[in-house]
Scaffold this active site. Sequence first.
Site, short mmCIF file in Angstrom:
data_model
loop_
_atom_site.label_atom_id
_atom_site.label_comp_id
_atom_site.label_asym_id
_atom_site.label_seq_id
_atom_site.Cartn_x
_atom_site.Cartn_y
_atom_site.Cartn_z
N GLY A 150 -42.91 -25.01 5.96
CA GLY A 150 -43.08 -23.66 5.47
C GLY A 150 -44.45 -23.12 5.85
CB CYS A 151 -45.75 -19.67 6.24
SG CYS A 151 -45.11 -18.87 4.74
CE1 TYR A 152 -49.04 -18.28 0.54
CE2 TYR A 152 -46.70 -18.08 0.01
CZ TYR A 152 -47.98 -17.53 0.04
OH TYR A 152 -48.19 -16.26 -0.43
#
Length: 337
Positions: A150-152
Site C-alpha cells: 500500500g502507499c501508506y
Amino acid sequence: MTKVAILGGSGYTAVELIKILLRHPAVEIVAVTSRSEETPLVAELHPSLTGRLDLRCQVFQPDRLVARGVECVFSCLPHGASMEAIPGLLERGLRVIDLSADYRLRDPNVYGQWYGESHRDLAHLAQAVYGLPELYGDELPTAQLVANPGCYPQAPILGLAPLVTGRHIDLKSIIIDSKSGVSGAGRTPKLDFHFPECNESVCAYGVGKHRHTPEIEQALTDLAGEPVEVLFTPHLIPMNRGIFSTIYVTPRRAFTDAQLLELYRAYFTQAAFVRVLDRLPATKDCLGTNFLDLTVRCVRGRILVLVCEDNLIRGASGLAVQNFNRMYGHDEKTALL
C-alpha cells in the site's frame, strides 16, 4: 520483450503505470481491461495518453489475454475484485503484480478482520510475495504473484527498518502520523474528496482502524522477529498527490543525529530508490518519482523519522515496475529514472 496487460485501466494508478511502461524498453502493453461493459479507447479515459497508446479497453477474459501472448499482468482492480480475477491468470501460468490489498496480508483472518470480508483465494494467498524490494527483493525473481504494498505502509516500514532490525527502539510505542494528498482516495467520486469539502481543510480519518495498520505491523514484525505494534493515524491534506509521514519512537540507548544518519545510510546502501537526506524532506522533491526520501533526528530523548513519497508512483505504479524489473532480471531502475 515482455507482453503485459493492465486490469482496471480507468484509475490514477493505471494511467501512471501506463506512462512508465510506455518508456520501458523491454515491455509491450497489449491489453487494458475495464470492468465496464463499455469499451472506450484508453486515451478517452486518459487524454494525456492520446497519440501514445492506441488500445481499446476490453472486458476481462483470461483466455483472451493468453491468446494475445500476455506473460505478466498488473492488476489495478480494487480489493475484493482482484482476488476474483487473479486465480484464473495464475492457473494459466501468467505472472501477476497485484496493486490491491488482496494478497498483502498473509493471515486470512487478519484480512477478514480489517477488510470486512472473507478471503476467497487462500491457495494463492499463501504463495504471494510482499513486493517491497528493499526487504523482500531476493524472493521476487521466482515469484509468480507479487502483492504490491500500500502507499501508506512503505514510509513507516522503510523508515523504521534500520531501527527495528537492530532492536534499537521500543517496539510497542511506535507512533506514525501520515498525511496524504487527495489522489490517494482514487478516481471514483466521493463526497469527502469533493473539492469544496476537502480544500482549505486538513482532517484525520480511519483513526484506530485504518486498513494499512496490519500491513505495517506484519513487515516490521518480520524485521524484528517479534510482534511489533504501531499507532497509525492518516490525514487528508488538500493537495493532489504526495505522502508525508512523521514517525515517533523511543530509543533503547542514546544516539546522535550523525550516528543515526550513518546507520540509515549503511542499511540502505544498495537501495536505489531510498534517499537518506541531511536536510528535511518535502513531498515536492519526490513528486513524480519513485524515490522515497527520509531523514532522522534525535529530539528530547526520542527519535523522529521523517519520510515522504509520491503516493501514485513510489506508492503504487512506480514500485510495481520496480518489482517487475526484479522479477524479469532488468536493472531495477529501468524506466524509473
